[in-house]
Write an enzyme that holds these catalytic residues in place. Structure first.
Site, mmCIF file in Angstrom:
data_model
loop_
_atom_site.group_PDB
_atom_site.id
_atom_site.type_symbol
_atom_site.label_atom_id
_atom_site.label_comp_id
_atom_site.label_asym_id
_atom_site.label_seq_id
_atom_site.Cartn_x
_atom_site.Cartn_y
_atom_site.Cartn_z
ATOM 1 N N GLU A 168 29.011 63.236 76.651
ATOM 2 C CA GLU A 168 29.208 64.253 75.612
ATOM 3 C C GLU A 168 30.361 63.932 74.667
ATOM 4 O O GLU A 168 30.314 64.278 73.482
ATOM 5 C CB GLU A 168 29.406 65.632 76.251
ATOM 6 C CG GLU A 168 28.116 66.283 76.752
ATOM 7 C CD GLU A 168 27.586 65.684 78.037
ATOM 8 O OE1 GLU A 168 28.346 64.945 78.700
ATOM 9 O OE2 GLU A 168 26.422 65.929 78.393
ATOM 10 N N HIS A 181 24.286 76.262 84.188
ATOM 11 C CA HIS A 181 23.278 76.189 83.124
ATOM 12 C C HIS A 181 23.063 77.569 82.506
ATOM 13 O O HIS A 181 21.984 77.873 82.020
ATOM 14 C CB HIS A 181 21.946 75.658 83.668
ATOM 15 C CG HIS A 181 21.986 74.238 84.140
ATOM 16 N ND1 HIS A 181 22.535 73.859 85.334
ATOM 17 C CD2 HIS A 181 21.570 73.078 83.555
ATOM 18 C CE1 HIS A 181 22.424 72.544 85.479
ATOM 19 N NE2 HIS A 181 21.849 72.050 84.412
HETATM 20 C C1 LIG Z 1 27.783 65.819 81.825
HETATM 21 C C2 LIG Z 1 26.343 66.164 81.895
HETATM 22 N N1 LIG Z 1 25.567 66.038 80.816
HETATM 23 C C3 LIG Z 1 24.260 66.349 80.860
HETATM 24 C C4 LIG Z 1 23.678 66.801 82.000
HETATM 25 C C5 LIG Z 1 22.197 67.182 82.028
HETATM 26 N N2 LIG Z 1 21.511 66.303 82.960
HETATM 27 C C6 LIG Z 1 21.263 66.683 84.226
HETATM 28 S S1 LIG Z 1 20.680 65.416 85.170
HETATM 29 C C7 LIG Z 1 20.663 64.380 83.822
HETATM 30 C C8 LIG Z 1 20.234 62.959 83.996
HETATM 31 C C9 LIG Z 1 21.028 62.317 85.068
HETATM 32 O O1 LIG Z 1 20.628 61.001 85.208
HETATM 33 P P1 LIG Z 1 21.210 60.098 86.367
HETATM 34 O O2 LIG Z 1 22.683 60.172 86.376
HETATM 35 O O3 LIG Z 1 20.620 58.746 86.185
HETATM 36 O O4 LIG Z 1 20.680 60.782 87.711
HETATM 37 P P2 LIG Z 1 19.150 60.984 88.129
HETATM 38 O O5 LIG Z 1 18.792 62.382 87.764
HETATM 39 O O6 LIG Z 1 18.342 59.960 87.444
HETATM 40 O O7 LIG Z 1 19.106 60.788 89.611
HETATM 41 C C10 LIG Z 1 21.139 65.013 82.691
HETATM 42 C C11 LIG Z 1 21.243 64.394 81.370
HETATM 43 C C12 LIG Z 1 24.522 66.918 83.114
HETATM 44 N N3 LIG Z 1 24.074 67.367 84.277
HETATM 45 N N4 LIG Z 1 25.838 66.603 83.043
#
Ligand SMILES: Cc1ncc(C[n+]2csc(CCOP(=O)(O)OP(=O)(O)O)c2C)c(N)n1
Ligand SMILES: Cc1ncc(C[n+]2csc(CCOP(=O)(O)OP(=O)(O)O)c2C)c(N)n1
Ligand SMILES: [Mg+2]
Ligand SMILES: [Mg+2]
Lengths: 333, 324, 324, 333
Positions: C60, C127
């Site tokens: 962000e 959220h």
């Molecule tokens: C700081 C932040 N920004 C955005 C989000 C929204 N969000 C939730 S999970 C996700 C993707 C996470 O990807 P990754 O770290 O690769 O974990 P995965 O879900 O693939 O296991 C996002 C963008 C968040 N949780 N935290």
């Protein structure tokens, strides 16, 4: 190396001017004329001048608190910088921001500095993004310290620049300390340049006290960025020669370390090199010195004679709107 | 009782708590050999060793994360932000992790974050802020802002022994401008209790932090003019001592709220709402707020003096209110 | 005029602004091929290409930094936070860089940060937040929070054309729960102007965002009981339309402030202070606030229903106020 | 490899239980019984089980939203996790937090998860700091995704752990996507493990679908950390087999990619390996399967029969004080 003698002397002028103003700021601080804090860039002249010198006019820079030379090379008038230090309304920020903060002026392609280190870094990446989006062939450059590399903003900025291959050059001024903290407490590696590999672009190390080395390396990075080759991280090894800010006498820095680096003073070193190469004659030296003195004295006189900001203007220009405070400033320039 | 500066009071509180409880440790930037930007922890590393006075990399989220993690393991970290302004760089972990943890799964997070705040020192927009309102809005955080040496020491001790995350706003202007008596014995100022710093029947000033001194000075002036001003030092913004505030509001009916922070959506709003809600029938005049305006904190003395509330500006406002 | 959802209104505003001005571009997480977590930008990448609808790394501060930097170069970035809650991860750059830049050296930073806020969707503590008060306290930012399709579209267009940083709080509950008429022609809702959503002479409700609908529903109930409630939708928290608010306060003399955010130090405080300051002589009763309590937003339906203000709770509070 | 047959079967049990509960959660979501969002860890079982299995009881873990297996291995009761998904007062967070968030319980050495990714990471480093400060010989471990590596918190946490050589193991679950975003948009390098070099500690890559490989690598890192050797970054290569959360049908993932990884299903692969090695007999398989079923059905029944939280408790336990809401919960356990 394909710099002409005149270009070499130009660099010399900026180095000398930077040093002279820096010393004058030190003096003014010690005389109690500068309120709050102020910073010296002593020892960093080769980095700020050398890197900024590698850019074109329409490129953009975001220097930090030890980059007086970069502001000067970009054309920010010495008088404005001096007035800024004295809190005068003629300073770049009209008395609103202090010392090296807020010395922003897009007519010189300069983004003003914010304390939260390295806030300028992700912003500079955003500048690079706009160049890439518009395919403008321009380059954005920012400077930051060894301490700043520990922050999340460093990482988020470099990573994003890498993913999009943005035209950004990152200049790390590794001066071995962040305030009182030595680099050994800041990272568990030798060279910050090594981190570039984790972002998918080159990281290189240069002698931060050798202005031509800084210039050459930066120029190559700038050319690469302009040609679409993506970012470069350049780590300039140097030493902070005074305290963090003037109030800090830096007792924590070993004397030997300073003595060792004093021998590598970037201004003296460059001067000697130019004399040796017979580019800098005594006549030219004196001529440059007198230009430096004139600029310096004029800047100080201007700053001292300038008025303080009018308190009636306090609440003006928080927001931009037609005819606002800042539009009036620009028009009156 | 010895007279010590506000800065010394903070330093003493840390020292005594570290002597008292080996779980207490300090972490922050330049707090070790250097003793901190304001020398609050000067000499601590010699006494307590490098493991209890940790010089950290320049990374506020790492600092707060380290505090939270070690607090979950039963330690009592006191994290120093070099300036309160930099707390914005650790904002997320404070408001989302530290604040909510206990509510969500029951483990307390006993951290203290020291945030040297406030202006008047020609330190410009990024070394002068008063960001207490952000944190006071967050359930799960406690927020304190002492005004005297006595309160500074007593509240810091209470904060360290509190089982919840506490943001401790210490005012940099007060560091060396304020001296006061402090007991030699161990004592605490309970979090959540306001203090009537001066009694009076005509007007009430509700304030905290650096503005307590200014309000007291203003009250002196008004006393000379025959108006008795009560000065309520809130001391703790969260949780708020509603009773003390309301008692004073009901007594005088005329309220001024004074703070150094920006006016709009500052802590003054909550204080106003509280009184308007619960002391409405006792009110004899409109609210008066004396605060900084809604601009960044400017550097230049002419601007900063116009920006920052002080006794003179408070006097003016109180005179108006008195004649209402 | 066609009836469209609040979500569609936001989407349409973005689309039309991108058609109008090639400097407008979007950046955020998963907004491209995927169309965004809420599908606000579905189909945009096909129309405008990947360079104007940028899928960003999950960072962000990088997103906001990119917005600021490109805005300084004359572009008009609209950054999406996937949820308003994550704006805490970009807090520093917003409050310290974007907010202060123009004041400090005169270059405008025309960015819009879209922050999908609010609860009622069983989305839990991270959220569902309503963090508008943090930003409304910061000089240099503008803060808007539309409640209807019409305002959502008009305010977003105004935000994009504004030369200042605007935090645009769009309420997720309203996305698909609200439909409304929207003109087919280009129009803007000016930032800084409140809207009286219902006129009435007996009581005033001052509110914004998702609570406008709830307040209007409550006003219906009270109308059946013979009490005419005026509902003022603030729409813009910063700058605040003081005049419209004060006019209504002076007209009815009895004020309720309603918001979905936590109670203490929420935006309601500033609204209360404004009225207590400038409408004092017209007041006929104590302030009533209907807000969320000071707890994190809980997940479980029984808890979230107790947590979140709604028409029923507003009705109750208004009944009390009416009989005062 | 010096795991006994019983240990190998234990791992098998956890893999099976994880898969079974994960599938049941999927079902419950599709039946509309889980409100809001929920996540599947399908395909990640080897990572969550294998890494968690390498720890001692008094070590600490901070798993993320795809680490159901880690919670189970650490002893968090399946019934509590199931109740949590249904928002019941018997869930780990008493209905206050949702799905895999807030499943914290220090009596099992688990730190509850916070959405802001990877918030757990710097906190885990803080846990490691406390172990180091007290010289306790304990180890802290956290899991995070490929997307999370783009954040400032990732960087600040790893850097700080490196400087202090803290006993922390970082498990990166590179499942090729962060929501809809492929890793090519997340970083400009092939392997996240390479970043460890920038922090002064080892980074290694393992097959994230091979539970024994994950276990072995993690065990080595844990042993090293416990012995004072500092942190390790372990990148586990895997694939997210369903959408980001259940509402996401992941159209953006190429079918072939899923088909390819389906063949490497970590649970099936491990089962086959154990059968081949004759560690897993059909009898043992059935016995384990019935334990899994019993646990699963009991968990679901418990969860469904449990009451919703009492709204009267809404405002309780925001702050910790003697006799507060949470102390009562603990005492009633
Ligand atoms: C700081 C932040 N920004 C955005 C989000 C929204 N969000 C939730 S999970 C996700 C993707 C996470 O990807 P990754 O770290 O690769 O974990 P995965 O879900 O693939 O296991 C996002 C963008 C968040 N949780 N935290
Ligand atoms: C985010 C942040 N934290 C703390 C500070 C306080 N501070 C100002 S300069 C400084 C040291 C910076 O060191 P470095 O980045 O190496 O730059 P140098 O001053 O050595 O040139 C610190 C800690 C700050 N400006 N920003
Ligand atoms: Mg440095
Ligand atoms: Mg992923």
């Amino acid at each position: 190396m394909n710099l002409t003698d005149e270009q070499l002397l130009d660099i010399y002028y900026w180095m000398r001017l930077t040093r002279a103003i820096d010393e004058r700021i030190t003096l003014l601080y010690n005389q109690g004329k500068i309120l709050g804090a102020a910073f010296s860039e002593r020892g960093h002249e080769a980095i700020s001048v050398g890197a900024a010198g590698a850019l074109e006019d329409d490129d953009i820079v975001a220097p930090m608190h030890r980059d007086l030379g970069a502001y000067l090379v970009r054309g920010l008038p010495a008088r404005e910088i001096m007035a800024q230090h004295l809190g005068k309304v003629t300073g770049t920020s009209r008395g609103r921001d202090s010392n090296m903060h807020g010395l922003g002026d897009l007519s010189h392609g300069i983004i003003g500095f914010v304390s939260m280190l390295p806030a300028s870094l992700p912003v500079t990446v955003g500048v690079g993004l706009s160049f890439w989006l518009r395919d403008e062939g321009r380059v954005a450059m920012t400077w930051f310290g060894d301490g700043a590399t520990s922050t999340g903003k460093f990482h988020e900025g470099l990573n994003f620049a890498g993913v999009f291959k943005l035209p950004v050059v990152f200049i790390c001024e590794n001066n071995q300390y962040a305030y009182s903290t030595p680099t050994s407490r800041q990272f568990a590696i030798e060279d910050i340049a090594d981190r570039a590999a984790g972002y998918g672009f080159p990281g290189i190390i240069v002698d931060g006290n050798d202005v031509l080395e800084v210039y050459e390396a930066t120029k190559a990075a700038v050319d690469r960025a302009r040609a679409g080759g993506g970012p470069t991280l350049i780590e300039c090894k140097t030493m902070r020669m005074l305290g963090h800010a003037f109030h800090d006498n830096a007792e924590y820095v070993p004397d030997e370390l300073l003595a060792e680096w004093e021998k590598k003073d970037p201004v003296a070193q460059y001067e000697n090199a130019l004399i040796e190469r017979e580019v800098l004659t005594e006549e030219r030296r004196q001529e440059i010195e007198s230009r430096v003195r004139d600029t310096l004295e004029e800047a100080q006189a201007f700053a001292e004679e300038s008025p303080m900001p009018d308190p009636a203007d306090l609440e003006k220009g928080v927001y931009h709107e037609p005819g606002c405070y800042w539009e009036q400033q620009v028009n009156s320039d | 009782m010895p007279e010590i500066t506000y800065l010394q009071a903070i330093s003493d509180a840390l020292w005594e708590e570290m002597e008292r409880d080996e779980n207490v440790f300090l972490l922050g930037e330049d707090i070790g050999a250097y003793g901190g930007a304001f020398k609050v922890t000067k000499g601590f590393q010699e006494r307590f060793g490098p493991k209890r006075v940790l010089d950290m990399p320049m990374a506020e989220s790492a600092i707060v994360g380290a505090a939270i993690g070690s607090a979950l393991m039963g330690m009592r970290p006191v994290a120093e932000m070099q300036f309160a302004d930099f707390i914005s760089c650790a904002f997320d972990l404070l408001v989302n992790f530290a604040a909510t943890n206990h509510y969500r799964w029951g483990s307390p997070v006993p951290i203290v974050v020291r945030a040297p705040a406030g202006g008047g020192l020609r330190a410009g927009p990024f070394h002068s802020q008063n960001p207490e309102a952000w944190f006071a809005h967050v359930p799960g955080l406690k927020v304190v802002a002492p005004a005297t040496s006595y309160d500074a020491k007593g509240l810091l001790k209470a904060a360290i022994r509190d089982d919840n995350p506490v943001i401790y706003f210490e005012n940099k202007y007060l560091y060396r401008h304020v001296k006061g008596e402090v007991p030699e014995d161990d004592y605490m100022v309970p979090i959540g209790i306001a203090d009537v710093k001066r009694e009076g029947n005509d007007l009430t000033v509700i304030t905290y932090g650096a503005m307590v001194q200014e309000s007291l000075a203003a009250a002196e002036t008004l006393a000379d003019e025959g108006v008795e001003v009560e000065v309520v030092d809130v001391r703790t913004l969260k949780p708020l001592d509603e009773e003390t505030i309301l008692n004073s509001a009901r007594k005088t009916g005329k309220i001024a709220i004074v703070h150094e922070a920006y006016r709009s959506y500052g802590a003054g709003g909550e204080l106003a709402a509280l009184i308007y809600e619960d002391a409405f029938e006792w009110l004899d005049g409109p609210l008066v707020r004396v605060t900084a305006p809604d601009t960044p904190v400017p550097y230049s003395p002419t601007l900063e003096d116009a920006f920052r509330p002080n006794a003179e500006k408070i006097v003016e406002a109180l005179r108006d209110l008195a004649t209402y």
